[in-house]
Enzyme design. Structure first.
Site, mmCIF file in Angstrom:
data_model
loop_
_atom_site.group_PDB
_atom_site.id
_atom_site.type_symbol
_atom_site.label_atom_id
_atom_site.label_comp_id
_atom_site.label_asym_id
_atom_site.label_seq_id
_atom_site.Cartn_x
_atom_site.Cartn_y
_atom_site.Cartn_z
ATOM 1 N N ASP A 73 -24.769 88.407 91.423
ATOM 2 C CA ASP A 73 -26.009 89.173 91.316
ATOM 3 C C ASP A 73 -27.152 88.168 91.181
ATOM 4 O OD1 ASP A 73 -28.197 90.689 90.627
ATOM 5 O OD2 ASP A 73 -27.252 91.727 88.943
ATOM 6 N N LYS A 80 -37.968 91.636 92.655
ATOM 7 C CA LYS A 80 -38.306 90.546 91.731
ATOM 8 C C LYS A 80 -38.788 89.300 92.442
ATOM 9 C CE LYS A 80 -35.765 92.630 88.116
ATOM 10 N NZ LYS A 80 -34.449 93.257 88.098
ATOM 11 N N TRP A 88 -27.513 93.194 82.472
ATOM 12 C CA TRP A 88 -27.143 93.559 83.847
ATOM 13 C C TRP A 88 -25.664 93.341 84.098
ATOM 14 C CZ3 TRP A 88 -30.514 96.741 85.219
ATOM 15 C CH2 TRP A 88 -31.871 96.537 84.949
HETATM 16 C C1 LIG Z 1 -33.470 94.021 87.762
HETATM 17 C C2 LIG Z 1 -32.081 93.624 87.860
HETATM 18 C C3 LIG Z 1 -31.073 94.529 88.241
HETATM 19 C C4 LIG Z 1 -31.338 95.993 88.495
HETATM 20 O O1 LIG Z 1 -32.093 96.192 89.623
HETATM 21 P P1 LIG Z 1 -32.418 97.663 90.157
HETATM 22 O O2 LIG Z 1 -32.957 97.381 91.515
HETATM 23 O O3 LIG Z 1 -33.432 98.245 89.215
HETATM 24 O O4 LIG Z 1 -31.180 98.461 90.184
HETATM 25 C C5 LIG Z 1 -29.782 94.051 88.344
HETATM 26 N N1 LIG Z 1 -29.491 92.770 88.094
HETATM 27 C C6 LIG Z 1 -30.422 91.871 87.717
HETATM 28 C C7 LIG Z 1 -30.034 90.457 87.451
HETATM 29 C C8 LIG Z 1 -31.746 92.273 87.593
HETATM 30 O O5 LIG Z 1 -32.678 91.384 87.216
#
Ligand SMILES: *Cc1c(COP(=O)(O)O)cnc(C)c1O
Length: 364
Positions: free
Chosen positions: A170, A194, A103
């Site tokens: 993030d 998540k 990511w």
């Molecule tokens: C899943 C994830 C993403 C991407 O998320 P999307 O909503 O599919 O764009 C980005 N960063 C992290 C740390 C993730 O776990």
């Protein structure tokens, strides 16, 4: 739900059963208004209340006052890989990034399309199996971008230093999983799917004073200031995802907030990693001090037993522990809504598997 499933999915991921139930009710008849939440205006009072309560609960959980703004946007966390540099990277300036996995790499790739990026630390040399530490944050960069939890490789940053420049984080895969000094961050983003809600919405929390400095003309939809002015309703927001996020935030608060969930997450992670370390048939993939409490990655030491193990955990009702295609092996994602009982079910299966097969002849 008919059959007991232990849902270790990495994302979209498990939500509290009561949240699913309430969300389903809202899809049928929201607030007893005789209409579904899926068929009312986002500008109706009923939905504005949802949005406002969700935004204020986020602030409350983070301990933020009026200097921070909360947005629920579309486009996934991946959209933030572009929106962050578009809004914060000054024309001719540089942004600092720490590369801790898939990511983070994607965030770097996207930002490079907008300006100068300085990757100041990386764990790529050891397949992203640790979190870089002790690096110097350049004081002349516009911001520092980090990833608090690396969903795919199973590492997590457990300590955050004070930074001389704005910090963007993030937190997609460990948002609201632990207590934190959130004031160390100037912008936090997280996809809902998540640890917070249904796929569709991405939460962005931003300190307003860091915005409006790029000197770049912006597309409205990519401009945080436009979304702030529109109170996260500049366009039609992902209403159902936001509603599910609100229900999850309320569930979190009602049960005791971040202190409560942190304790449970610590317990689950200890149970899981103790077994990975104890069991002669498995091995963890990450530096112990950087292990993620959300995503535990581990390998089977006797690959010829893979089919046998797979059958055992499936029979035990365990779902979703197959590792990411980039890492292989197994990944047990233990997000907030996963109960200790589910971790016990997996751990018991690993114990039984060892008992039965540890001494079997290796034929590979
Ligand atoms: C899943 C994830 C993403 C991407 O998320 P999307 O909503 O599919 O764009 C980005 N960063 C992290 C740390 C993730 O776990």
């Amino acid at each position: 739900m008919s059959k007991k499933v232990h849902n270790f999915s990495a994302g979209p991921a498990i939500l509290p059963a009561e949240v699913i139930k309430e969300a389903a009710q809202g899809a049928l008849d929201f607030n007893n208004i005789g209409m579904s939440i899926l068929e009312i205006s986002h500008r109706s009072k009923d939905f504005i209340d949802v949005m406002e309560e969700a935004r204020s609960l986020v602030k409350e959980l983070m301990g933020f006052g009026s200097e921070y703004q909360v947005l629920f946007l579309g486009g996934g966390a991946s959209m933030q890989f572009a929106m962050v540099p578009a809004n914060l990277l000054v024309t001719g300036g540089t942004a600092a990034y720490v590369n801790t996995g898939v990511w983070a790499s994607k965030a770097i790739k996207e930002a490079k399309g907008i300006g100068n990026i300085n990757v100041i630390a990386s764990s790529e040399d050891k397949k992203f199996s640790y979190v870089p530490k002790g690096y110097t944050i350049p004081t002349d960069a516009n911001y520092l971008h980090i990833t608090s939890n690396n969903t795919i490789y199973g590492t997590q940053q457990h300590q955050f230093d004070k930074s001389p420049i704005p910090v963007v984080c993030d937190m997609s895969s460990d948002i609201f999983s632990r207590r934190m000094d959130f004031s160390k961050f100037d912008l936090i983003y997280a996809g809902a799917q998540k640890n917070m809600g249904a796929a569709g919405a991405t939460m962005v929390v931003v300190k307003e004073s860091i915005l409006g400095k790029t000197g770049r003309k912006m597309f409205s939809m990519l401009d945080y200031q436009v979304h702030i002015k529109g109170e996260s309703m500049y366009n039609t927001p992902p209403v159902f995802s936001i509603y599910v996020s609100l229900l999850t935030l309320k569930w979190l608060k009602k049960n005791g907030g971040l202190a409560w969930i942190e304790k449970i997450n610590d317990e689950k992670a200890k149970l899981m990693y103790d077994e990975i370390d104890r069991n002669s048939l498995f091995t963890g993939t990450c530096a112990k001090e950087d292990r993620s409490k959300m995503n535990a990655c581990f390998l089977l030491k006797k690959p010829e037993l893979e089919e046998t193990f797979n059958k055992m955990w499936k029979d035990a009702g365990v779902s979703g522990i197959k590792g990411h295609r980039d890492v292989g092996g197994y990944r047990a994602s233990m997000y907030n809504a996963l109960t200790i009982d589910s971790v016990k079910a997996l751990v018991d299966t690993m114990k039984e598997f060892e008992k039965k097969y540890a001494d079997s002849k290796v034929t590979a």
